[in-house]
Design an enzyme around this catalytic site. Structure first.
Site, PDB file in Angstrom:
ATOM      1  N   VAL A  10       0.816  -1.225  -0.157  1.00 20.35           N
ATOM      2  CA  VAL A  10      -0.011   0.015  -0.028  1.00 20.35           C
ATOM      3  C   VAL A  10       0.959   1.098   0.004  1.00 20.35           C
ATOM      4  O   VAL A  10       2.071   0.889   0.173  1.00 20.35           O
ATOM      5  CB  VAL A  10      -0.841   0.045   1.231  1.00 20.35           C
ATOM      6  N   LYS A  37      -3.320  14.795  -8.505  1.00 22.67           N
ATOM      7  CA  LYS A  37      -3.710  14.981  -6.861  1.00 22.67           C
ATOM      8  C   LYS A  37      -3.685  16.326  -6.363  1.00 22.67           C
ATOM      9  O   LYS A  37      -2.620  16.687  -6.461  1.00 22.67           O
ATOM     10  CB  LYS A  37      -3.132  13.935  -5.997  1.00 22.67           C
ATOM     11  N   VAL A  81      17.143 -11.849   5.548  1.00 18.90           N
ATOM     12  CA  VAL A  81      18.193 -11.616   6.701  1.00 18.90           C
ATOM     13  C   VAL A  81      17.867 -12.558   7.809  1.00 18.90           C
ATOM     14  O   VAL A  81      16.713 -12.435   8.200  1.00 18.90           O
ATOM     15  CB  VAL A  81      18.408 -10.311   7.097  1.00 18.90           C
ATOM     16  N   LEU A 130       8.731   2.429   7.120  1.00 16.23           N
ATOM     17  CA  LEU A 130       7.928   2.029   8.102  1.00 16.23           C
ATOM     18  C   LEU A 130       8.642   1.208   9.388  1.00 16.23           C
ATOM     19  O   LEU A 130       8.249   1.489  10.544  1.00 16.23           O
ATOM     20  CB  LEU A 130       6.942   0.894   7.607  1.00 16.23           C
TER      21      LEU A 130
HETATM   22  P1  FAD Z   1       7.920  -2.373   3.147  1.00 14.03           P
HETATM   23  O1  FAD Z   1       6.988  -2.172   1.949  1.00 14.03           O
HETATM   24  O2  FAD Z   1       7.153  -3.572   4.187  1.00 14.03           O
HETATM   25  O3  FAD Z   1       9.193  -3.156   2.742  1.00 14.03           O
HETATM   26  C1  FAD Z   1      10.132  -3.925   3.473  1.00 14.03           C
HETATM   27  C2  FAD Z   1      11.263  -4.544   2.685  1.00 14.03           C
HETATM   28  O4  FAD Z   1      12.074  -5.028   3.809  1.00 14.03           O
HETATM   29  C3  FAD Z   1      10.746  -5.532   1.683  1.00 14.03           C
HETATM   30  O5  FAD Z   1      11.470  -5.339   0.450  1.00 14.03           O
HETATM   31  C4  FAD Z   1      11.077  -6.871   2.432  1.00 14.03           C
HETATM   32  O6  FAD Z   1      11.193  -8.064   1.634  1.00 14.03           O
HETATM   33  C5  FAD Z   1      12.335  -6.396   3.055  1.00 14.03           C
HETATM   34  N1  FAD Z   1      12.472  -7.231   4.579  1.00 14.03           N
HETATM   35  C6  FAD Z   1      12.117  -7.448   5.501  1.00 14.03           C
HETATM   36  N2  FAD Z   1      12.372  -8.397   6.460  1.00 14.03           N
HETATM   37  C7  FAD Z   1      13.409  -8.889   5.682  1.00 14.03           C
HETATM   38  C8  FAD Z   1      14.393  -9.826   6.042  1.00 14.03           C
HETATM   39  N3  FAD Z   1      14.535 -10.448   7.088  1.00 14.03           N
HETATM   40  N4  FAD Z   1      15.420 -10.068   5.031  1.00 14.03           N
HETATM   41  C9  FAD Z   1      15.348  -9.620   3.785  1.00 14.03           C
HETATM   42  N5  FAD Z   1      14.417  -8.470   3.521  1.00 14.03           N
HETATM   43  C10 FAD Z   1      13.685  -8.210   4.430  1.00 14.03           C
HETATM   44  N6  FAD Z   1       2.107   6.098   2.523  1.00 14.03           N
HETATM   45  C11 FAD Z   1       2.063   7.225   1.651  1.00 14.03           C
HETATM   46  O7  FAD Z   1       2.803   8.013   1.468  1.00 14.03           O
HETATM   47  N7  FAD Z   1       0.753   7.365   1.084  1.00 14.03           N
HETATM   48  C12 FAD Z   1      -0.193   6.484   1.233  1.00 14.03           C
HETATM   49  O8  FAD Z   1      -1.227   6.773   0.868  1.00 14.03           O
HETATM   50  C13 FAD Z   1      -0.143   5.387   2.172  1.00 14.03           C
HETATM   51  N8  FAD Z   1      -0.950   4.410   2.622  1.00 14.03           N
HETATM   52  C14 FAD Z   1      -0.855   3.558   3.359  1.00 14.03           C
HETATM   53  C15 FAD Z   1      -1.751   2.822   4.004  1.00 14.03           C
HETATM   54  C16 FAD Z   1      -1.575   1.947   4.866  1.00 14.03           C
HETATM   55  C17 FAD Z   1      -2.799   0.919   5.390  1.00 14.03           C
HETATM   56  C18 FAD Z   1      -0.271   1.715   5.232  1.00 14.03           C
HETATM   57  C19 FAD Z   1       0.031   0.491   6.249  1.00 14.03           C
HETATM   58  C20 FAD Z   1       0.772   2.296   5.043  1.00 14.03           C
HETATM   59  C21 FAD Z   1       0.435   3.457   3.984  1.00 14.03           C
HETATM   60  N9  FAD Z   1       1.324   4.322   3.681  1.00 14.03           N
HETATM   61  C22 FAD Z   1       1.220   5.339   2.640  1.00 14.03           C
HETATM   62  C23 FAD Z   1       2.889   4.027   3.930  1.00 14.03           C
HETATM   63  C24 FAD Z   1       3.694   3.411   2.743  1.00 14.03           C
HETATM   64  O9  FAD Z   1       3.139   2.220   2.478  1.00 14.03           O
HETATM   65  C25 FAD Z   1       5.173   3.010   3.152  1.00 14.03           C
HETATM   66  O10 FAD Z   1       5.556   4.065   3.769  1.00 14.03           O
HETATM   67  C26 FAD Z   1       5.781   2.753   2.297  1.00 14.03           C
HETATM   68  O11 FAD Z   1       5.462   1.644   1.504  1.00 14.03           O
HETATM   69  C27 FAD Z   1       7.193   2.191   2.373  1.00 14.03           C
HETATM   70  O12 FAD Z   1       7.186   0.774   3.184  1.00 14.03           O
HETATM   71  P2  FAD Z   1       8.732   0.160   3.399  1.00 14.03           P
HETATM   72  O13 FAD Z   1       9.645   0.319   2.427  1.00 14.03           O
HETATM   73  O14 FAD Z   1       9.241   0.911   4.730  1.00 14.03           O
HETATM   74  O15 FAD Z   1       8.412  -1.122   4.128  1.00 14.03           O
END
Ligand code: FAD
Length: 506
Positions: free
Chosen positions: A48, A79, A189, A337
């Site tokens: 998301v 937007k 990891v 996140l």
């Molecule tokens: P993730 O997408 O979870 O990526 C984590 C990465 O870590 C993945 O590649 C995974 O494979 C890797 N990983 C995890 N553990 C391991 C391991 N042990 N070994 C190797 N790799 C690993 N943001 C906005 O700006 N606008 C929005 O409209 C919005 N809507 C949202 C709605 C909801 C309900 C939520 C929950 C979030 C929303 N966000 C929004 C936030 C947005 O989704 C995140 O900020 C963005 O996707 C970044 O996520 P991330 O990369 O931090 O984490």
């Protein structure tokens, strides 16, 4: 003499956060750094995060991404703001529009000061009538800034953000980063090894046994916070007393017509529902408080309110609104996140990734991770986070709704003193002052405060210097200029078709 230069960077996680960070480091440092990114297809990404704020254009500009290519590759739409329905009370609607000003300022004062007096006299329409964004959005109109109009025309400066397909942005940035030398490793990891003397992260060990060492580790592992929390036990500050939503149920649906140029946020009994239009589909979700509604009820509400056919099974996400105690701890910087999450209401999470990257670039260590760098980074991000936190709480707290336990709780909860100060000042005489570099400027706060029903008792005394007849003429003129501007704008769909439509099968 050993070289203590920080040159080996390990990014754990390949979601939006991981690849944005990798792309930015590759672009700015080039070959000066060795950047390695580990991600696990099996774990996947959160799936998301599709609505953004206008600042994302600065990030894309840093990478020198071509806008049309970016839009086509991510199936993006434009937007102009967010439409809030039923937040103040059922049946009520307002738009938080982007842009730099409401109406037109006059002398020392912003437009809304004059509007307050005219509105009190019944001589002004809703505040949304005086900004191109808020007038154009519900009419489905959109264009980017025009270059063939006078510099002071509202059409010369149209701020906007995007809705984009989250599953396409990270892959696009991956291609970009890999082309600039970032090395990607597929793997999970399994262990994080700490240096015995100072507790810094020394390496991560993959399931197959491969050891990846580094000088600086960027934790982009999502909610699990593999390094920042599981290895370093940094701790978490919860905002759930003020931001009660802790779950979301999301689904992708078929488009049901031309995409509107705005996000919809419809208040529900125990939270709110988003609707994000992309070129090829729509994203829908219900963000809710599990203390006030069951998962089954939330899912049923979501499915009852979607318009197009679902394209996948609804999927659930759980979170606690809040932030890590430190976002930079020893030689680990948490971005995305892993650093915390408030909630998606104002689409600020990707922006916080961008802020994390920008602040990190500003404080990037040269020789060792000196604590002074981390301390300043943490202070900067704490400020960014808390200002956004207050803005989010405003939406929940400033409501007249008493119709469900959820809304009663929001209306009567105590709020942070920093937010209370802003509300008190605005209630007194409609004044708001942006605090340093906080994300949301006066235009945002004023639109949301008025939209949520906060009625200032008075206005700035300088407003009274303008004779009433002139004041009403000024308000009417501004409204007419805005309406004329919107009249000549193309529809959002026509603008996309003309400039940046995705290729469609058949
Ligand atoms: P993730 O997408 O979870 O990526 C984590 C990465 O870590 C993945 O590649 C995974 O494979 C890797 N990983 C995890 N553990 C391991 C391991 N042990 N070994 C190797 N790799 C690993 N943001 C906005 O700006 N606008 C929005 O409209 C919005 N809507 C949202 C709605 C909801 C309900 C939520 C929950 C979030 C929303 N966000 C929004 C936030 C947005 O989704 C995140 O900020 C963005 O996707 C970044 O996520 P991330 O990369 O931090 O984490």
């Amino acid at each position: 003499m050993t070289d203590s230069r920080v040159s080996n960077i390990v990014i754990v996680g390949g979601g939006t956060a991981g690849w944005m960070t990798a792309a930015a480091l590759a672009k700015t440092f080039g070959q000066q750094l060795s950047v390695r990114l580990v991600e696990s297809r099996e774990i996947g990404t959160v799936g998301v995060g599709e609505a953004t704020v206008p600042h994302i254009k600065l990030f894309n500009n840093l990478l020198q991404l071509d806008e049309v290519e970016f839009i086509r590759k991510t199936s993006a739409t434009f937007k102009l703001g967010i439409q809030f329905n039923d937040w103040r009370r059922p049946g009520d609607s307002y738009i938080h529009g982007f842009g730099t000003t409401i109406g037109r300022s006059l002398g020392l004062l912003p437009f809304h000061q004059y509007w307050l007096k005219a509105a009190r006299a019944g001589r002004a329409g809703p505040l949304g009538d005086y900004t191109v964004h808020t007038l154009a959005a519900p009419r489905g109109k959109f264009m980017t800034s025009a270059s063939d109009v006078p510099a002071n025309s509202p059409l010369a400066d149209i701020g906007y953000a995007y809705h984009m397909d989250t599953t396409l942005y990270a892959p696009m940035l991956r291609q970009y980063a890999e082309a600039r030398g970032v090395r990607r490793t597929e793997g999970k990891v399994a262990e994080v090894k700490l240096r015995p003397d100072d507790g810094f992260v020394e390496s991560v060990v993959l399931e197959g046994g491969e050891v990846i060492a580094g000088d600086l580790f960027i934790d982009c592992s999502g909610f699990r916070g593999l390094l920042i929390e599981q290895a370093l036990h940094t701790g978490y500050i919860s905002f759930s007393d003020w931001l009660p939503c802790d779950r979301a149920i999301a689904v992708r649906t078929e488009s049901d017509g031309a995409p509107p140029p705005y996000t919809r946020a419809n208040a529900q009994a125990a939270g709110w529902q988003w609707r994000i239009p992309l070129q090829h589909r729509t994203g829908d979700g219900y963000v809710y408080s599990s203390a006030h509604i069951s998962d089954d009820e939330a899912t049923a509400t979501l499915l009852r309110n979607i318009q197009g056919r679902p394209l996948c099974e609804p999927f659930q996400l759980r979170f606690t609104a809040g932030t890590r105690r430190k976002l930079w701890n020893r030689n680990v910087v948490a971005i995305g996140l892993s650093s915390g999450f408030m909630e998606p209401l104002e689409s600020t999470s990707i922006h916080m990734i961008q802020m994390g990257i920008t602040r990190l670039l500003g404080l990037f260590p040269r020789e060792g991770c000196h604590p002074v760098l981390a301390e300043r980074y943490n202070a900067q991000l704490k400020f960014d986070t808390e200002r956004i936190r207050d803005f989010l709480i405003l939406h929940y707290h400033a409501t007249e709704r008493e119709d469900t336990p959820f809304w009663r709780q929001c209306r009567h909860m105590s709020i942070p003193p920093s937010l209370q100060d802003n509300l008190d000042l605005f209630t007194d005489s409609g004044r708001f002052f942006r605090n340093a570099e906080e994300l949301f400027a006066e235009i945002s706060w004023v639109q949301v405060m008025i939209g949520q029903g906060i009625v200032p008792r008075s206005w700035h005394p300088l407003v009274d210097q303008v004779p009433e007849a002139d004041l009403y003429r000024f308000i009417a003129d501004v409204g007419r200029v805005m309406a004329d501007c919107v009249e000549v704008m193309p529809t959002h769909q026509a603008f996309i078709d003309r400039h940046c439509a995705i290729a469609r099968a058949g």
